[in-house]
Each structure stands twice: as C-alpha cells, then as structure tokens.
Design an enzyme around this catalytic site. Structure first.
Site, PDB file in Angstrom:
ATOM      1  N   LYS A  60     -13.231   5.886 -26.547  1.00 11.40           N
ATOM      2  CA  LYS A  60     -13.738   5.789 -25.180  1.00 11.40           C
ATOM      3  C   LYS A  60     -12.970   6.818 -24.361  1.00 11.40           C
ATOM      4  CE  LYS A  60     -13.778   3.067 -20.993  1.00 11.40           C
ATOM      5  NZ  LYS A  60     -13.212   1.918 -20.271  1.00 11.40           N
ATOM      6  N   ASN A 118     -13.248  -5.827 -18.543  1.00  9.27           N
ATOM      7  CA  ASN A 118     -11.937  -6.372 -18.873  1.00  9.27           C
ATOM      8  C   ASN A 118     -11.426  -7.288 -17.762  1.00  9.27           C
ATOM      9  OD1 ASN A 118      -8.869  -4.897 -20.240  1.00  9.27           O
ATOM     10  ND2 ASN A 118      -9.258  -6.947 -19.568  1.00  9.27           N
ATOM     11  N   THR A 119     -11.225  -6.717 -16.572  1.00  7.81           N
ATOM     12  CA  THR A 119     -10.560  -7.444 -15.495  1.00  7.81           C
ATOM     13  C   THR A 119     -11.261  -8.742 -15.128  1.00  7.81           C
ATOM     14  OG1 THR A 119      -9.838  -5.305 -14.616  1.00  7.81           O
ATOM     15  CG2 THR A 119      -9.601  -7.212 -13.180  1.00  7.81           C
ATOM     16  N   ALA A 148     -17.215  -0.643 -16.336  1.00  6.86           N
ATOM     17  CA  ALA A 148     -16.353  -0.758 -15.153  1.00  6.86           C
ATOM     18  C   ALA A 148     -17.071  -1.333 -13.939  1.00  6.86           C
ATOM     19  CB  ALA A 148     -15.733   0.588 -14.770  1.00  6.86           C
ATOM     20  N   GLY A 149     -16.333  -2.164 -13.206  1.00  8.56           N
ATOM     21  CA  GLY A 149     -16.783  -2.654 -11.916  1.00  8.56           C
ATOM     22  C   GLY A 149     -17.513  -3.980 -11.924  1.00  8.56           C
ATOM     23  N   GLY A 168     -12.112  -2.276 -12.069  1.00  9.98           N
ATOM     24  CA  GLY A 168     -11.386  -3.422 -11.549  1.00  9.98           C
ATOM     25  C   GLY A 168     -11.828  -3.911 -10.185  1.00  9.98           C
TER      26      GLY A 168
END
Length: 257
Positions: A96, A206-207, A184-185, A157
């Site tokens: 990635k 992830n977050t 992301a996001g 995040g």
C-alpha cells in the site's frame, strides 16, 4: 467478487492493525468481521532487535492476506526504500503506497505517488496507491503499472465518510474494470455501506474500529454494513427523483360521490 492482482477476496473489508487496546482485541476484531486483509506498517516490525516479532507472529496467526504500507513517508525515496524493506520483512509483493504531501490533511502527494508507483511496479511490486479521487491522477497511476486504485473517502482518521460522492461515483464510472478501494476517512458502518452502493469493491479502515469503545463489535458492524451495501448494489436500487410519486396507485381505488 473482484480480483486484486490475481487474488480473490471473499470479504471486502481490509482492516488496519494499529492503535488497538490489546493484541487479543485486535485478533477478535478480525475474527468477528471476517476481514480478509490486514494492513501493517513496517514501523511495527523492528529489523534490529526484532522488537516487533510478537506482533508479526500475531498477524500471521490471523490467517489473512498481509498488505504492508509505507505509512508516514513524505518523499519518493523514503516510500520506495520502505517498500523494499517491507517486501523483505513480510515476504509479499503487495504494497500500500503512501506518499504524504500535506501535514494537516495527510493528503497524498500525487506527483510523488505516480513516480514512486512507476519505480515500484517496474521492480515487481503490486502497488495499492493511496490517492485522491482525481481522474487524471488515476489514469497516470494505471499507466505507471498500478492495477488497483485506492481513493480516500476523507482525510485519514477523520471519520467524515465520503466527502466527494460525485468524484467517487465518477471514478467508478470511468474505470469500471479496475478494482477500487475506499481508503481512509470512514467513521461509521453506514459510510462503508455507501461505498459499496457506489460500486466500490472494498474498503480499508483502521481508526474507526481500533478507537471504538468495542473494537470487535465495530469491526463486525462494518462487515455487516459492507454486506448490506453489496446486496443493495446488486438489487439495482431505484434512482432518486425530484418529484413525489405515490407508492400506492390510485387506479381501482373507490371514490365516494
């Protein structure tokens, strides 16, 4: 089911491995969600003292595909060097690719990204580029050898979801045969559901899971959201319209005079 560099993933959830309260909770999140890919950072695996050996053993025990990343890299040289180290440590050509260009939003440096993607593709890497929804950049990444595109939904995040639905829909329309991953996001399972409704093939996050009050439950919720979005997409949903239309027809309705 979309193929990623020849690998079929039965589950469209790609899950990060950072920031979890404990290794046991991380493992439980993967078990309950059925995520098929684990993204890992080279920074979690020490090449000297092997301080990350326990972490690497945990990842291998998950039994999922590993996608190393170049998180935190801000230059082409740094990203390419990190990718080579990751291939040696994790034993996979998948990478990635992140080349960060702006600190506040962590927006990709798309110029450096294309350059790094070309270098790594020429060297046998199978590149998953973290990019924007810009169609021109997307085309250049494909020309550089990428066979997957990973546009952001929102800044890393942030949990804001899909900031530019028009742009993401346009990317799906322009590249119908290319595997697309929202990266992301995303903050809520509904965001993941929306991504699948747009026709995307997977999401990476992830977050939103790791920082939830119950990460394992949130991971499962995202998996269910993806399943709902995929089912809705395949069911050929109705198009939105500006005017009201009665759901109950008036034909055959009794009228009192």
């Amino acid at each position: 089911m979309r193929s990623f560099y020849g690998t079929d993933l039965p589950n469209p959830l790609m899950l990060g491995t950072a920031q979890y309260p404990s290794p046991a909770i991380l493992a439980d999140a993967f078990k309950r969600s059925g995520a098929g890919v684990a993204t890992v950072s080279l920074r979690r695996e020490s090449g000297g003292a092997r301080a990350g050996q326990d972490f690497w053993s945990l990842i291998k025990d998950l039994g999922v595909v590993v996608l190393p990343n170049t998180a935190g890299c801000h230059s082409v040289k740094e990203a390419v060097t990190t990718a080579h180290m990751a291939r040696e440590v994790f034993g996979t050509p998948w990478i990635k690719l992140e080349v960060i260009g702006e600190e506040d939003t962590l927006q990709p440096d798309v110029f450096g990204l294309v350059e790094a993607a070309r270098i790594l593709s020429d060297d046998g890497f199978q590149v998953f580029p973290y990019t924007t929804e810009d169609l021109v950049v997307a085309g250049k990444l494909l020309d550089a050898g990428c066979e997957v595109l990973m546009p952001w939904g929102a800044p890393i995040g942030s949990g804001k979801g899909l900031n530019n639905v028009f742009g993401l829909r346009a990317m799906r329309a322009h590249f119908p045969d290319i595997p697309l991953v929202i990266d992301a996001g995303l903050g809520l399972p509904s965001h993941a559901c929306q991504a699948m409704e747009l026709g995307y093939d997977a999401v990476l996050l992830n977050t939103a899971v790791a920082k939830a009050g119950d990460p394992a439950a949130m991971a499962e919720a995202f998996a269910r959201g993806l399943e709902a979005g995929l089912l809705a997409r395949s069911a050929d949903p109705m198009e939105p319209r500006d005017m009201a239309a009665p759901s109950t027809p008036v034909i055959g309705k009794a009228f009192l005079s």
